[in-house]
Design a protein around this motif. Structure first.
Motif, PDB file in Angstrom:
ATOM      1  N   PRO A  73       1.070  -1.093   0.411  1.00  0.00           N
ATOM      2  CA  PRO A  73       0.231   0.007   0.002  1.00  0.00           C
ATOM      3  C   PRO A  73       1.004   1.446   0.583  1.00  0.00           C
ATOM      4  O   PRO A  73       1.902   1.299   0.576  1.00  0.00           O
ATOM      5  CB  PRO A  73      -0.974   0.298   1.169  1.00  0.00           C
ATOM      6  N   GLY A  74       0.022   2.478  -0.825  1.00  0.00           N
ATOM      7  CA  GLY A  74       1.352   3.207  -0.746  1.00  0.00           C
ATOM      8  C   GLY A  74       2.152   3.296  -2.015  1.00  0.00           C
ATOM      9  O   GLY A  74       2.510   4.311  -1.853  1.00  0.00           O
ATOM     10  N   ARG A  75       2.494   2.350  -2.378  1.00  0.00           N
ATOM     11  CA  ARG A  75       3.705   3.065  -3.882  1.00  0.00           C
ATOM     12  C   ARG A  75       3.599   1.623  -5.631  1.00  0.00           C
ATOM     13  O   ARG A  75       2.684   0.137  -4.769  1.00  0.00           O
ATOM     14  CB  ARG A  75       4.578   2.278  -2.947  1.00  0.00           C
ATOM     15  N   PHE A  76       3.725   1.704  -5.911  1.00  0.00           N
ATOM     16  CA  PHE A  76       3.715   0.872  -6.872  1.00  0.00           C
ATOM     17  C   PHE A  76       4.732  -0.396  -7.029  1.00  0.00           C
ATOM     18  O   PHE A  76       6.056  -0.312  -5.846  1.00  0.00           O
ATOM     19  CB  PHE A  76       4.368   1.289  -8.212  1.00  0.00           C
ATOM     20  N   GLY A  77       4.521  -1.321  -7.506  1.00  0.00           N
ATOM     21  CA  GLY A  77       4.994  -2.555  -7.343  1.00  0.00           C
ATOM     22  C   GLY A  77       6.721  -2.276  -7.676  1.00  0.00           C
ATOM     23  O   GLY A  77       7.418  -0.743  -8.471  1.00  0.00           O
ATOM     24  N   THR A  78       7.320  -2.961  -7.470  1.00  0.00           N
ATOM     25  CA  THR A  78       9.332  -3.675  -7.508  1.00  0.00           C
ATOM     26  C   THR A  78       9.557  -3.876  -8.743  1.00  0.00           C
ATOM     27  O   THR A  78      10.648  -4.033  -8.916  1.00  0.00           O
ATOM     28  CB  THR A  78      10.164  -3.605  -6.199  1.00  0.00           C
ATOM     29  N   SER A  79       8.910  -4.399  -9.591  1.00  0.00           N
ATOM     30  CA  SER A  79       9.330  -5.384 -10.588  1.00  0.00           C
ATOM     31  C   SER A  79       9.552  -4.307 -12.505  1.00  0.00           C
ATOM     32  O   SER A  79       8.662  -3.675 -11.581  1.00  0.00           O
ATOM     33  CB  SER A  79       8.016  -6.419 -10.586  1.00  0.00           C
ATOM     34  N   ALA A  80      10.777  -4.704 -12.750  1.00  0.00           N
ATOM     35  CA  ALA A  80      11.053  -4.037 -13.116  1.00  0.00           C
ATOM     36  C   ALA A  80      10.023  -4.981 -14.973  1.00  0.00           C
ATOM     37  O   ALA A  80       9.248  -5.786 -14.717  1.00  0.00           O
ATOM     38  CB  ALA A  80      12.692  -4.486 -13.759  1.00  0.00           C
ATOM     39  N   LYS A  81      10.277  -4.757 -15.853  1.00  0.00           N
ATOM     40  CA  LYS A  81       9.525  -4.170 -17.040  1.00  0.00           C
ATOM     41  C   LYS A  81      10.908  -5.304 -18.156  1.00  0.00           C
ATOM     42  O   LYS A  81      12.036  -5.763 -17.718  1.00  0.00           O
ATOM     43  CB  LYS A  81       9.816  -3.124 -17.916  1.00  0.00           C
TER      44      LYS A  81
END
Length: 180
Positions: A83-91
């Motif tokens: 919650p409160g942030r985007f996911g950490t996975s790269a494209k």
């Protein structure tokens, strides 16, 4: 220096082949659910449903001995974004299935005269001569789609592979022609 009859059966044969191999394409994991970032606009009190990249918890690419059509990549390597942030996975962190194709051909030329004149040519060509399965990309890379994520449900190779014939199942083609 052989007789005409011997040369008719033994001489004039030619073989050809083309071997193509392509590494797999790069795929991006996704997660679908209520907006954890609160950045999607909605007039509703219910958070908007969004598709964004998940958190990457480990290496998503399984060793080749563990990959199968039922699980191409490690689904457990991803989790929902906090919650409160985007996911950490790269494209493009998931490597899709590659393509391996051997096309082969054999042909024989039969000359009616030793000098210039018509030539009869018989040929047999095979695309994907070894009938190697070339898997399509997984149906889904969305980790919230439990039944389909990481599952490969089709053959045919990766679309857009720049080879002469599509890397489907073995196909044979035979022809007979006269050349002048």
């Amino acid at each position: 220096g052989s007789s005409r009859l011997t040369n008719l059966f033994v001489g004039g044969w030619n073989l050809s082949s083309v071997f193509s191999t392509f590494s797999g394409g790069f795929l991006t994991p996704m997660w679908t659910g209520p907006d954890p970032t609160n950045t999607a606009f909605t007039t509703s009190t219910t958070p908007a449903i969004v598709s964004i990249r998940p958190d990457e918890l480990g290496n998503p690419n399984l060793p080749s001995s563990q990959r199968s059509v039922n699980q191409w990549f490690n689904i457990a390597a991803f989790g929902p974004p906090q919650p409160g942030r985007f996911g950490t996975s790269a494209k493009d962190v998931i490597i899709g299935p590659g393509v391996t194709v051997l096309d082969a051909g054999i042909y024989k030329e039969i000359r009616f005269r030793e000098t210039a004149g018509p030539v009869l040519r018989w040929e047999l060509t095979a695309t994907n001569a070894l009938n190697h399965p070339n898997w399509s990309n997984p149906t889904s890379t969305d980790i919230t789609q439990q039944g389909n994520v990481g599952v490969i449900s089709a053959v045919g190779g990766v679309s857009g592979a720049s080879i002469g014939d599509q890397p489907g199942t073995r196909a044979l083609r035979m022809g007979l022609r006269v050349e002048w």
